[in-house]
Design an enzyme around this catalytic site. Structure first.
Site, PDB file in Angstrom:
ATOM      1  N   ARG A 179       0.685  13.893 -13.432  1.00  0.00           N
ATOM      2  CA  ARG A 179       1.433  13.280 -12.318  1.00  0.00           C
ATOM      3  C   ARG A 179       2.244  14.360 -11.600  1.00  0.00           C
ATOM      4  O   ARG A 179       2.320  14.396 -10.376  1.00  0.00           O
ATOM      5  CB  ARG A 179       2.350  12.148 -12.841  1.00  0.00           C
TER       6      ARG A 179
ATOM      7  N   LYS B 139      14.709   4.497  -0.966  1.00  0.00           N
ATOM      8  CA  LYS B 139      13.793   3.420  -0.582  1.00  0.00           C
ATOM      9  C   LYS B 139      13.905   2.256  -1.561  1.00  0.00           C
ATOM     10  O   LYS B 139      14.111   2.467  -2.773  1.00  0.00           O
ATOM     11  CB  LYS B 139      12.357   3.939  -0.584  1.00  0.00           C
TER      12      LYS B 139
ATOM     13  N   GLU C 299      12.578  -1.756   3.106  1.00  0.00           N
ATOM     14  CA  GLU C 299      11.133  -2.018   3.153  1.00  0.00           C
ATOM     15  C   GLU C 299      10.803  -3.451   2.737  1.00  0.00           C
ATOM     16  O   GLU C 299      10.615  -3.734   1.544  1.00  0.00           O
ATOM     17  CB  GLU C 299      10.372  -1.029   2.253  1.00  0.00           C
TER      18      GLU C 299
ATOM     19  N   LYS D  26      11.140  -0.079   7.200  1.00  0.00           N
ATOM     20  CA  LYS D  26       9.752   0.229   6.827  1.00  0.00           C
ATOM     21  C   LYS D  26       9.002  -1.080   6.639  1.00  0.00           C
ATOM     22  O   LYS D  26       8.912  -1.606   5.521  1.00  0.00           O
ATOM     23  CB  LYS D  26       9.737   1.070   5.548  1.00  0.00           C
TER      24      LYS D  26
HETATM   25  P1  13P Z   1       1.247   2.355   1.351  1.00  0.00           P
HETATM   26  O1  13P Z   1       1.283   3.075   2.680  1.00  0.00           O
HETATM   27  O2  13P Z   1       0.152   2.831   0.447  1.00  0.00           O
HETATM   28  O3  13P Z   1       1.315   0.883   1.512  1.00  0.00           O
HETATM   29  O4  13P Z   1       2.559   2.801   0.581  1.00  0.00           O
HETATM   30  C1  13P Z   1       3.757   2.801   1.250  1.00  0.00           C
HETATM   31  C2  13P Z   1       4.837   2.495   0.316  1.00  0.00           C
HETATM   32  O5  13P Z   1       5.781   3.239   0.226  1.00  0.00           O
HETATM   33  C3  13P Z   1       4.750   1.261  -0.485  1.00  0.00           C
HETATM   34  O6  13P Z   1       5.991   0.993  -1.041  1.00  0.00           O
END
Ligand code: 13P
Length: 325
Positions: free
Chosen positions: A44, A134, A175, A217
């Site tokens: 990872r 985030k 988000e 987001k």
């Molecule tokens: P994806 O663009 O693959 O949806 O991932 C964005 C993301 O940060 C999901 O939490």
């Protein structure tokens, strides 16, 4: 230290976008296994090193979101990941939620957790070099879903998270993701996304979150992946921008879309079609995960020989997204 507004503006301006490389240990392990790589801590780490040492990354990427594990790891030369990002002019971000968990009384729905002890964790991340954070809330479309209960619970958590981050001097990426799974239409996604964003901005206002110091987001407004009727890029763009115009206050500096499982080129085309609808009150950019890194992971497959080709694959996607006008 830069102000919240300056950090938020840096993240979304100058055609740069935010790289989401913050998959949890479980999700990242599955992605590695899917390309035949053993899901160890070292693999990872190596994969994240590959992504973040891509040449000229900072020309198209303003910030990178990392997971807690990566934030504490070092590159092969001993530099920590946040320090390596600072060295190339990319802001370091950290995913601080602890995942979407079943919401009591709401079968099939989740609330995102991670508020307990968050203030102390944020202090630690600031000391380690984070500029932004985030938190992802997840909403499914289905028969009667999402429920008001899920919308309220997730909006409340997002707003409390955002307030704590701003108190610590960190810009919160807020988000709320309406996921693509299902056979719902573009119109259903539009209605649900509108209701979700309304509930999120109501709670942000209640908690007195500084709107010029966040980045939103959201998902693009698209049809479900099982819907036979696939909308065009201009239909997606129109529906998305209309929905955002109805719900997102102009004080928000920028909107950075997630890709949500869309094909990488499709996500780029949809973003390009939205940009054609300018002028808009906020910057529009990308914070893709899979649509940026998917081709790189497929190319790498754990092979040292493919290191450069995999970085080229990431570069290609990042440059394509940064180039849309
Ligand atoms: P994806 O663009 O693959 O949806 O991932 C964005 C993301 O940060 C999901 O939490």
């Amino acid at each position: 230290m830069s102000s919240l507004t300056e950090i938020a503006r840096t993240l979304v301006s100058n055609k740069r976008g935010i790289l989401a490389a913050d998959e949890s240990i479980g999700t990242m392990s599955k992605r590695l296994e899917s390309v035949g790589v053993e899901p160890t801590e070292e693999n990872r780490r190596l994969y994240r090193e590959l992504l973040l040492t891509t040449p000229e990354l900072s020309e198209s990427i303003s910030g990178a979101i990392l997971a807690d594990e990566t934030f504490r790891q070092v590159l092969s030369d001993g530099t920590t990941f946040p320090a390596a990002l600072a060295g190339i002019g990319v802001l370091a971000g950290i995913k601080v939620d602890t995942g979407a968990k079943p919401l009591a009384g709401a079968p099939g729905e989740t609330v995102t957790e991670g508020l307990d002890g968050l203030r102390e964790r944020l202090d630690e991340y600031v000391a380690m070099g984070a500029s932004f954070t985030k938190w992802r809330a997840v909403y499914s479309i289905g028969d009667g879903l999402p429920t008001d209960r899920t919308k309220r619970a997730n909006a409340h958590a997002l707003a409390r998270y955002a307030g704590l981050c701003q108190e610590a001097g960190l810009v919160p990426i807020v988000e709320p993701e309406v996921v693509m799974d299902g056979d719902h239409s573009l119109e259903q996604c539009r209605q649900v996304t509108r209701a979700v964003l309304q509930s999120v901005f109501e709670e942000l206002s209640l908690m007195e979150v500084q709107l010029d110091g966040i980045v939103l987001k959201p998902n693009m407004v698209v049809a479900g992946d099982g819907c036979p009727d696939k909308p065009t890029a201009s239909e997606v763009a129109r529906a998305t921008v209309e929905t955002l115009s109805e719900t997102v206050p102009p004080a928000v500096p920028g909107i950075a879309f997630l890709s949500g499982g869309q094909d990488p080129q499709e996500a780029t085309d949809n973003l390009a079609a939205m940009k054609e609808l300018a002028p808009l009150p906020w910057e529009l950019t990308y914070s893709f995960g899979r649509a940026l890194v998917g081709p790189a992971l497929e190319t790498w497959r754990g092979s040292g020989d493919q290191w450069g080709a995999a970085q080229d694959a990431l570069s290609e996607r990042a440059v394509a997204n940064a180039a849309v006008r």
